[in-house]
Each structure stands twice: as structure tokens, then as C-alpha cells.
Design an enzyme around this catalytic site. Structure first.
Site, mmCIF file in Angstrom:
data_model
loop_
_atom_site.group_PDB
_atom_site.id
_atom_site.type_symbol
_atom_site.label_atom_id
_atom_site.label_comp_id
_atom_site.label_asym_id
_atom_site.label_seq_id
_atom_site.Cartn_x
_atom_site.Cartn_y
_atom_site.Cartn_z
ATOM 1 C CB THR A 1 -0.945 0.032 1.209
ATOM 2 O OG1 THR A 1 -1.822 1.163 1.101
ATOM 3 C CG2 THR A 1 -0.197 0.136 2.522
ATOM 4 N N GLY B 1 -2.561 5.712 6.078
ATOM 5 C CA GLY B 1 -3.518 5.241 7.076
ATOM 6 C C GLY B 1 -3.610 3.729 7.107
ATOM 7 C CG ASP C 1 -9.415 -3.006 -3.069
ATOM 8 O OD1 ASP C 1 -8.665 -2.053 -3.314
ATOM 9 O OD2 ASP C 1 -10.576 -3.090 -3.506
ATOM 10 C CB SER C 2 -10.968 -1.897 2.605
ATOM 11 O OG SER C 2 -10.034 -0.843 2.722
ATOM 12 N N GLY D 1 -10.215 8.230 5.800
ATOM 13 C CA GLY D 1 -11.255 7.882 4.835
ATOM 14 C C GLY D 1 -12.633 8.315 5.293
ATOM 15 C CE1 TYR D 2 -16.518 8.076 1.146
ATOM 16 C CE2 TYR D 2 -14.749 6.449 1.051
ATOM 17 C CZ TYR D 2 -15.582 7.355 0.415
ATOM 18 O OH TYR D 2 -15.479 7.545 -0.942
ATOM 19 C CG HIS E 1 -13.524 -2.650 7.201
ATOM 20 N ND1 HIS E 1 -13.434 -1.625 8.112
ATOM 21 C CD2 HIS E 1 -12.917 -2.180 6.074
ATOM 22 C CE1 HIS E 1 -12.813 -0.589 7.569
ATOM 23 N NE2 HIS E 1 -12.484 -0.904 6.334
#
Length: 215
Positions: free
Chosen positions: A17, A21, A78-79, A165-166, A199
Site C-alpha cells: 500500500t 492510514g 482492498d477495502s 477515509g470515511y 472490517h
């Protein structure tokens, strides 16, 4: 030892990656297992084009490319955020919604705008899930794949400045704080200290059971 049929992961590996984060979270998850992890960015490995149609496919593309380029086992995630009212979007395009500058405030605003277009204001109309697919690929092509998922509701305005991110708009089921309001230990700490809530932690627990020996 890992269960029969799975390959043990040990020594040095590449975390495939360039996202700081994700890198931080993956290193924290791997730390108890004595794994020496180098990042794809630190090794100046190129980022492959993510052409898969699923989280699993894209995780495998990234891990395979890093394993081939480094001659080391490579670990990729991958998320993304899958919003029910948006037909599962942004899904595998979660990072792209943040634009070239990776502006996730903009991405969250885009999600919220699309929910408002659909008059999705009640909690049951704002259901979403974070999904993470993890893949480890060895230089000989052997691969191990795992997936984790956490369900929740999207809140507005976003809350908290932790995570990335979200996270600030995602309220996991059974909790009163968003991922953006949780510490790293709360969000993805592993048992016995944490609950493996996120997750990525849920996917990692499956990987650890299959491929890792805890130190």
C-alpha cells in the site's frame, strides 16, 4: 501452527500500500506476530492498476504485483464503503470518490449529497458496510485470501478526527461513536485487548488464524 492447507507467514513481508492510514493499521495488526513489514512506498514499488471488479480481485492484484517486484511475500488490502441506498457504491471506487488529492471530506460530501437526492434521511435508509479483503501472495504465486465486513449507519455531519477515509461518517452497529471518534485500539485492536471491530481487523483475524503464529 496454521491449519492444514494454509501456508505459514513469517519473517519479512511487503505491505502493498501507498496509503499511510492503511499502512499504519496493518503494521499495528502485524506487530504481535513478529513480522518485519516494509511498505511498497519505502521500497519504491510501482502501484499496479486496480482493474478487478471486486475487493478480493483488487487485493490480489496489488499483492501479486508487490510479491513479484520484491521477491518477498506481499500483504495487500482492498477495502471500501458500500452504501445500500447507492447500490453498493462507492464500493471498490471508494478512494476514487476522494479525487486525485485524496480529499475524503469531499468524498463524504459526495456520499451525503447522493443520499439526500434519494431523500435518505432515516437511519434504516442510510445503511452501509465497510468491507475489507486481505490477500497474501508469495513470490511463487501461492495466495491466501480473507474478507471481513462491519455493518453500520451513515451519520451527518461527520464526527471525529481519528482514523481516515470515511470513518467520521460511519457509525458501527451497537456503538454510539463513529469510527472517526474511536482510538486505534477501539477500532481494530485484537483480542484480548480489543474486540476486532473494524472490517480490516475482522479480515485480519481470519488471516492470523490461518497463517500466523502469535509471539
Amino acid at each position: 501452527m496454521p491449519p492444514l492447507g494454509h501456508r505459514q507467514l513469517m519473517g519479512r513481508l511487503v505491505i502493498a500500500t501507498h496509503n499511510p492510514g492503511k499502512l499504519r493499521e496493518m503494521r499495528e495488526l502485524l506487530a504481535p506476530y513478529g513480522i518485519d513489514a516494509a511498505s511498497a512506498g519505502a521500497l519504491a514499488l510501482p502501484e499496479p492498476e486496480e482493474t478487478g471488479a471486486t475487493f478480493r480481485a483488487n487485493a490480489r492484484i496489488k499483492a501479486a504485483a508487490a510479491a513479484q517486484a520484491s521477491s518477498l511475500p506481499a500483504f495487500a488490502d482492498d477495502s471500501g464503503l458500500a452504501v445500500a441506498a447507492l447500490g453498493g457504491e462507492p464500493g471498490i471506487h471508494s478512494a476514487r470518490w476522494a479525487g486525485p488529492d485524496k480529499d475524503f471530506n469531499l468524498a463524504m460530501e459526495r456520499v451525503e449529497a447522493q443520499l439526500r437526492e434519494r431523500n435518505a434521511s432515516a437511519p434504516d435508509e442510510r445503511r452501509a458496510a465497510f468491507v475489507s479483503a486481505l490477500c497474501v501472495v508469495w513470490p511463487d504465486g501461492h495466495a491466501e485470501e480473507f474478507e471481513g465486513r462491519v455493518e453500520g449507519t451513515l451519520v451527518w455531519p461527520p464526527r471525529g478526527d481519528k482514523g481516515f477515509g470515511y470513518d467520521p461518517m460511519f457509525l458501527p452497529d451497537g456503538y454510539c461513536r463513529t469510527f472517526g471518534e474511536m482510538s486505534a485500539e477501539e477500532k481494530h485492536g485484537l483480542p484480548p485487548r480489543g474486540q476486532g471491530l473494524s472490517h480490516r481487523a475482522r479480515a485480519f483475524l481470519k488471516l492470523a488464524e490461518a497463517c500466523l503464529d502469535r509471539r
